[in-house]
Structure formats: C-alpha cells, structure tokens
Design an enzyme around this catalytic site. Structure first.
Site, PDB file in Angstrom:
ATOM      1  N   LYS A 267      67.249  55.984  64.662  1.00  0.00           N
ATOM      2  CA  LYS A 267      67.569  54.575  64.402  1.00  0.00           C
ATOM      3  C   LYS A 267      66.274  53.770  64.282  1.00  0.00           C
ATOM      4  CE  LYS A 267      71.970  54.187  66.942  1.00  0.00           C
ATOM      5  NZ  LYS A 267      72.813  53.850  65.800  1.00  0.00           N
ATOM      6  N   ARG A 341      81.639  60.675  67.093  1.00  0.00           N
ATOM      7  CA  ARG A 341      82.825  61.414  66.632  1.00  0.00           C
ATOM      8  C   ARG A 341      82.710  62.900  66.970  1.00  0.00           C
ATOM      9  NH1 ARG A 341      81.686  59.352  60.613  1.00  0.00           N
ATOM     10  NH2 ARG A 341      80.805  57.691  61.879  1.00  0.00           N
TER      11      ARG A 341
HETATM   12  N1  BES Z   1      76.638  54.069  68.511  1.00  0.00           N
HETATM   13  C1  BES Z   1      76.612  53.847  67.117  1.00  0.00           C
HETATM   14  C2  BES Z   1      77.515  52.704  66.674  1.00  0.00           C
HETATM   15  C3  BES Z   1      77.085  51.336  67.126  1.00  0.00           C
HETATM   16  C4  BES Z   1      76.239  50.576  66.338  1.00  0.00           C
HETATM   17  C5  BES Z   1      77.563  50.811  68.285  1.00  0.00           C
HETATM   18  C6  BES Z   1      75.886  49.306  66.738  1.00  0.00           C
HETATM   19  C7  BES Z   1      77.201  49.547  68.691  1.00  0.00           C
HETATM   20  C8  BES Z   1      76.367  48.799  67.918  1.00  0.00           C
HETATM   21  C9  BES Z   1      77.065  55.118  66.392  1.00  0.00           C
HETATM   22  O1  BES Z   1      76.753  56.309  67.024  1.00  0.00           O
HETATM   23  C10 BES Z   1      76.359  55.131  65.090  1.00  0.00           C
HETATM   24  O2  BES Z   1      75.171  55.250  65.084  1.00  0.00           O
HETATM   25  N2  BES Z   1      77.102  54.998  64.002  1.00  0.00           N
HETATM   26  C11 BES Z   1      76.542  54.969  62.713  1.00  0.00           C
HETATM   27  C12 BES Z   1      77.386  55.817  61.809  1.00  0.00           C
HETATM   28  C13 BES Z   1      76.733  56.123  60.492  1.00  0.00           C
HETATM   29  C14 BES Z   1      75.534  57.012  60.693  1.00  0.00           C
HETATM   30  C15 BES Z   1      77.752  56.801  59.617  1.00  0.00           C
HETATM   31  C16 BES Z   1      76.522  53.514  62.252  1.00  0.00           C
HETATM   32  O3  BES Z   1      77.425  52.764  62.612  1.00  0.00           O
HETATM   33  O4  BES Z   1      75.571  53.134  61.600  1.00  0.00           O
HETATM   34 MN    MN Z   2      74.788  56.993  66.530  1.00  0.00          MN
END
Ligand code: BES
Ligand code: MN
Ligand code: ZN
Length: 489
Positions: A267, A341
C-alpha cells in the site's frame, strides 16, 4: 463513567440537564428552575437562538437561585417522532456537552417511558468511552471531569432495561479496545491470547495454529500470513445459551488482519497506520460474543475469527501465486492486498463444514470501495437471503448501526473467473465491493449468508454522537439486537 437512575426532583448539586421540546415553553421542573433563577433559563434560550431543535444545547453556568453548577438545556425536536436511535444519540449529546465542563455529576430530567429513559442512559455511557492507556502525560485539566450521570425516572423498568444495554455496551467497549490497539501490541498471537478473556464469561474457546490449519488445507488463509513473524490463528468461540444445547447454532465469522501493509502489493505510505484496524470485523465478532455471554443470551452461537498479519518479506506470498483453499477450490493471487477475502474463504468454509450453522454472517473491513459507495454512514450488506437482510435492516434502524443492501448477481461473479485457477482474488476496477462479496459467496457452500463490509464504519476520524474519534464499536449493538429480536428462545 457511572450511570444510574434517580427520583424526579430538583437537583441540588452538579449539573442539571433539562430536555426541551421544539418551540414549546418550559414545563415541569424546567419551568420551576426558570422561576428559581428569575427567568435566567428563558433569557439564555432567547439570546442563543435555542429553539429546542433536536441535539441543540445551551448552558447556563452557576445560575443564581439554584444550587447546581450549571443548567444545560438540550433540544428534543418533535418528541413524538423520536426513534430509539435518536434517544440514544441524545444521551451521547448530554455526555459530550458535560464531559469537560468542570461538573463531576449530572442529573438528567426528562419524563418519558422506561425504554427511552434507558436509551438516554445507554447513549451517555457509550459516549463516555476513552482509549487513553498510552497517554502518560495528559494534564488533569484536559481530562474529563464528569464521573456520573443520574437519569431521573419514577419507572423501575428503566433500570432493568438499562441492565441489558449496559452489558451490550461492555461488548462495544471491548471491540473499541481491540480496534484501538496498535499492531505492535495486537498481533495474531497476542490477539488470540486476549480472546481467552472471554472464557471467564462461559464462552468456550479453541485456537487453531498454523500446524492444524495446514493439516486442514487452509492455504488461502495461511498464504496471507506467510510474510509475518507471527503465527496465523483461527480462533473459534462458542456460546451455548439455548435451552437445547444441541440446537443448530447461528454463526459469525470475522476478518482479523492485525495489520494490512498490502503485502508485496504494498500500500502507499499515506494513512497506512489506519490498517491497524483491519481486524475490525473480528473485533465486532469478539465484542458481540462478550455481549451475548454477559447477558446470557438464549441462543447457540459459534463464531470464528481469522487472525493474520499481511506483511511483505522474503517469505511472503507473491502476485501470481496459486493457492488451494480448504474447500478444494484454487485461487490465483493477483493482488496480495486483496487479502481479507482469502482469510475469510477458509474461515467461512471451516465454520459451515464443522458446525452446520443455520446461517453465517461475516464481517470484514474488506474494501476501500465500500467507503466510496456508502461513506461512513452505512455498512454494506450483501446477502442471498431476503429474510436475513430485512432482519438486519430493522436492527440497524433501531440501534443506529445502519446497513444498506448491495446487489449480488451471476454477472458480477463471472468477473472473478480465471484462466489459471478456479478464481482470481480481484475483479477489475469496477464494482470492487461486489466482486469481493461474490468471491466470499463461493465459500458459503450455499448456507444462508450475509456479508457486512464494515470498512467505512468501524473507525471514525471525527467525533460522533456516540464515540470520540477512533474505534466506533459499530456492529455489536446491531448484531446483538438482531439476535435478541429473531433468534433467542
Ligand atoms: N483492508 C483493505 C480495505 C480497506 C481499505 C479497509 C481502506 C479500510 C480502509 C483491504 O484488504 C484492501 O486492501 N482492499 C483492496 C482490494 C483491492 C486490492 C482489490 C482495496 O480496497 O483497495
Ligand atoms: Mn488489503
Ligand atoms: Zn485488508
């Protein structure tokens, strides 16, 4: 903070809080207080644009003629149209308006029915939570002064209604504690240890470590934790409160990513600290179990939480890796940041396979996209059961933990089909929350199921009516009510 009930009489110390209906003259004890102060309250109302609109407050300090520190007028709006959720919020408003005022105690005067009185008390209690265990130098002058609130009532039923709400609030606080904890303190192993505290309430616990999960073939969950120095854990909690201890249980499953760096699909740095609360779904499940056990809910429940840390390292899983889940289905990992997931896939499969539940509700901070869709007001609800969806919508409206139903459809499901394996772990750029839900649906084995995407609701960057900036505890009151209204003996 202590919340209690008192008889309806003019307070002689601390703060006095009077509720005022919109565009109505003072009545009852408020009218009497106005007289005692030679009209100071009406004057304060008139010079401060206070109309009694819902949530408005005005404060009169050290009013001559009364012994109290201060009087606070709180607007009720139109009293006949106030929902339960609104009464709870008003209780939060009372606490917030007095927390740092200098007063140590407050008496709230509002003559309403027992349930609404309990709601005010509940709201005040919920709003009083603080996570200050790591503050060693906070000056006394910045700490809240208010230590107790008495809500005046002559109905003994208020105290017994509050007794249940207070136990549920204990679950909410537990969830907030877990969510607020930094990831250097709360890792998959220390988290599993902390859940053991629930045994004192009669919750049965089982912890599966990596060896056991490897035996079970949970490589979807295990893959996420490969880069972490901590062992991944699956913690199973059981509360058998129904008269028939063998009755089919209901079930909850939570995402417990104690920190989500994104893994090798790292990230960006900005705001990454927020990913300490990527265990929020599991935090709700643990707080819920605490609430259900504390109030001895007459229901059989099994809950499982998948605890992992998503880190980049030489041992971490890579984009392009293919893993086999416990269900036997294979997954191509195209983005290691779509890890929630992967954790849930095995936790959900295991839960339905071993416990044959009536239904399964999973909770997860699963996608940033749900925040784009619904902001911070509603959690996203995905379900193949109209009945469960309706029951949750009702409990959401009543408690104020609101949910909004989102669609599922076979055409979204196709977006995660894959040429290399049975599925891939991301869809395209479109409908990110829905393709995530479709992924989970492939691991329900057709057990009635609800997915709650709580990424927008477990944490707040600003103060809310019922919580300060930080963990909200969203979901505990929602699910407790859903269980109480529909699934208890
Ligand atoms: N934990 C994150 C989702 C999230 C983002 C929660 C911001 C709270 C605040 C999740 O694991 C994630 O990173 N999801 C990605 C999915 C994508 C890679 C398809 C996302 O939401 O960007
Ligand atoms: Mn994630
Ligand atoms: Zn995540």
């Amino acid at each position: 903070m202590q919340v209690k009930f008192a008889s309806i009489e003019m307070p002689q110390s601390g703060a006095a809080v009077f509720f005022v209906e919109k565009d109505k003259p003072f009545s009852g004890l408020a009218a009497e207080a106005d007289k005692l102060t030679s009209g100071a309250l009406s004057k304060a109302r008139d010079v401060s644009r206070f109309t009694g609109a819902s949530g408005q407050t005005v404060e009169v300090v050290a009013p001559a003629g009364m012994k109290v520190d201060r009087v606070v007028l709180v607007g009720l709006g139109d009293v006949d149209s106030l929902s339960e959720a609104k009464w709870v919020e008003l209780g939060g408003t009372v606490y917030a308006s007095l927390a740092n005022s200098g007063s140590k105690e407050a008496t709230v005067l509002v003559e309403i029915n027992a349930a609404d009185t309990a709601s005010i008390a509940e709201g005040a209690l919920l709003r009083s939570y603080r996570f200050d265990k790591y503050r060693t130098k906070e000056p006394e002058s910045k700490k809240p002064t208010l230590q107790s609130i008495a809500v005046a009532t002559d109905d003994g039923a208020a105290a017994s209604a509050f007794d249940t709400r207070e136990k549920v609030a204990g679950g909410v606080f537990h969830t907030r504690d877990l969510i607020s904890e930094p990831a250097n303190e709360l890792n998959p192993e220390s988290y599993a240890d902390r859940i053991k505290e629930l045994e004192a309430l009669g919750v049965e616990l089982e912890v599966l470590g990596e060896e056991k999960m490897t035996e079970l073939g949970m490589h979807s969950l295990l893959g996420v934790g490969l880069g972490s120095a901590y062992e991944s854990q699956l913690v199973i909690m059981r509360w058998n409160g129904a008269d028939d201890k063998d009755a089919q249980p209901i079930s909850f499953v939570g995402k417990g990513v104690t920190f989500d760096t994104g893994g090798i699909s790292l990230k960006p740095g900005a705001n990454m600290e927020q990913m300490k609360w990527d265990m929020g779904g599991s935090g709700i499940v643990v707080g819920l179990m605490k609430a259900l056990a504390a109030r001895k809910a007459k229901v059989n429940v099994v809950a499982s939480v998948g605890l992992v840390e998503n880190m980049p390292s030489g041992t971490a899983q890579r984009p392009g890796d293919v893993v086999k889940s416990m269900s036997g289905q294979t997954i191509e990992i195209l983005n290691t940041d779509a890890e929630g997931r992967l954790v849930l896939a095995d936790a959900m499969w295991y839960t339905q396979d071993r416990f044959n539940p009536k239904f399964m509700i999973d909770l997860a901070t699963l996608t940033g996209a749900i925040i784009t869709s619904l902001g911070h007001e509603h959690a996203g609800l995905f379900s193949d059961s109209d009945e469960l969806a309706a029951q949750l919508a009702r409990a959401g409206a009543d408690t104020g933990d609101k949910v909004w139903r989102m669609p599922l459809h076979e055409n979204y499901d196709k977006l995660i089909d894959c040429a290399v394996a049975d599925m891939k772990n991301i869809g395209g750029p479109a409908a990110g929350s829905i393709t995530a839900a479709q992924f989970l649906k492939r691991f329900t084995n057709d057990v009635p199921w609800v997915h709650l995407d709580v990424a927008g609701t477990v944490w707040s960057e600003k103060d809310l009516p019922l919580s300060e900036k930080g963990g909200t505890g969203f979901g505990v009151r929602l699910l407790d009510r859903f269980v109480a209204d529909n699934y208890e003996d």
